[in-house]
Design an enzyme around this catalytic site. Structure first.
Site, PDB file in Angstrom:
ATOM      1  CB  ILE A 105      -4.267   3.422   1.965  1.00 29.47           C
ATOM      2  CG1 ILE A 105      -2.959   3.510   1.167  1.00 29.47           C
ATOM      3  CG2 ILE A 105      -3.997   3.541   3.443  1.00 29.47           C
ATOM      4  CD1 ILE A 105      -2.247   4.857   1.325  1.00 29.47           C
ATOM      5  CD  GLU A 134       1.348  -2.655   4.922  1.00 28.89           C
ATOM      6  OE1 GLU A 134       0.686  -3.266   4.066  1.00 28.89           O
ATOM      7  OE2 GLU A 134       2.391  -3.111   5.420  1.00 28.89           O
ATOM      8  CG  ASP A 135      -0.869   0.154   0.428  1.00 34.26           C
ATOM      9  OD1 ASP A 135      -0.128   0.069  -0.566  1.00 34.26           O
ATOM     10  OD2 ASP A 135      -2.078  -0.128   0.393  1.00 34.26           O
ATOM     11  CG  ASN A 192      -2.681  -7.390   3.754  1.00 33.76           C
ATOM     12  OD1 ASN A 192      -2.319  -6.384   3.175  1.00 33.76           O
ATOM     13  ND2 ASN A 192      -1.843  -8.270   4.257  1.00 33.76           N
ATOM     14  CG  ASP A 193      -4.206  -3.072   0.002  1.00 34.89           C
ATOM     15  OD1 ASP A 193      -4.693  -2.002   0.425  1.00 34.89           O
ATOM     16  OD2 ASP A 193      -3.388  -3.110  -0.929  1.00 34.89           O
ATOM     17  CG  HIS A 214      -2.506  -3.439   7.042  1.00 35.01           C
ATOM     18  ND1 HIS A 214      -2.870  -4.657   7.575  1.00 35.01           N
ATOM     19  CD2 HIS A 214      -1.468  -3.694   6.201  1.00 35.01           C
ATOM     20  CE1 HIS A 214      -2.074  -5.609   7.089  1.00 35.01           C
ATOM     21  NE2 HIS A 214      -1.223  -5.045   6.251  1.00 35.01           N
TER      22      HIS A 214
HETATM   23 CA   LIG Z   1      -3.486  -0.579  -1.402  1.00 36.38          CA
END
Ligand SMILES: [Ca+2]
EC number: 3.1.1.2
Length: 219
Positions: free
Chosen positions: A116, A53-54, A167-168, A114
């Site tokens: 990071i 995801e990240d 989300n982030d 999710h």
């Molecule tokens: Ca990030």
């Protein structure tokens, strides 16, 4: 007469719902055919077959990946496996992904990572901030990265009413970060409704132990 008005209103409502559905399909490009593109410089990294995801990369070339995100309505390639954090040294000639061990006491079974972000403190301590959705709730987990045994020491779980659909994150201190909320509601059904109606009720929140505030409202 009353029946005619009722039928007219029903027709208008159905028309609006249909228009919203078509607009959603267009936004999601649901009818678009995807063409395969050959990328000669790309190759499969073992351990990340189900996607990430990240990613966040330290100045020394160590990259962290969040993997295994499960989200209502989105396909998961490993539905029965909890999420995790992988690490890869981008300086290696043949880099491979290694799953970081997480300290005891942290609920690994419901780990659903999710976005990071990393933060390096003045004493060179590396903190990893992870947006987590245990049972589709919203938390931000703060870990300390321990390079000597490739592990993450869990330090803190943060929940806040201003973090309903994170989300982030961008870490700016050992317990300080900016977070993006991609919906206003945390309830999955109301989130669907937001998406369906194309409402852009998103924002950016600043979090610190002493102060939590919305710093930017979208649209
Ligand atoms: Ca990030």
């Amino acid at each position: 007469m009353g029946r005619l008005v009722g039928l007219s209103l029903l027709g208008i409502a159905l028309g609006l719902l249909g228009e919203r559905l078509l607009a959603l399909r267009n936004r999601l490009k649901a009818s678009t055919e995807i063409e395969s593109v050959d990328l000669p410089n790309c190759y499969l990294i073992k351990g990340i077959e189900t996607g990430a995801e990240d990613i966040d990369i330290l100045p020394n070339g160590l990259a962290f990946f969040s993997v295994g995100l499960k989200c209502p309505g989105l396909h998961s390639f490993a539905p029965d496996k909890p999420g995790g954090i992988l690490m890869m040294d981008l300086n290696d000639e043949n880099p491979r992904a290694l799953e970081l061990r997480i300290s005891r006491g942290f609920n690994l079974a419901s780990f659903n990572p999710h976005g990071i972000s990393t933060f390096i403190d003045s004493d060179d301590t590396v903190y990893l901030f992870v947006v987590n959705h245990p049972e589709f709730k919203n938390t931000v987990e703060i870990f300390k990265f321990q390079e000597e045994d490739n592990s993450l020491l869990h330090l803190k779980t943060i929940k806040h009413e201003l973090l309903p659909s994170v989300n982030d994150v961008i870490a700016v201190g050992p317990a300080h970060f900016y977070a993006t909320n991609d919906h206003y509601f945390s309830d999955p059904f109301l989130k669907y409704l937001e998406t369906y109606l194309n409402l852009h009720w998103t924002n950016v929140v600043y979090y610190s132990p002493n102060e939590v505030k919305v710093v930017h409202l979208c649209c």
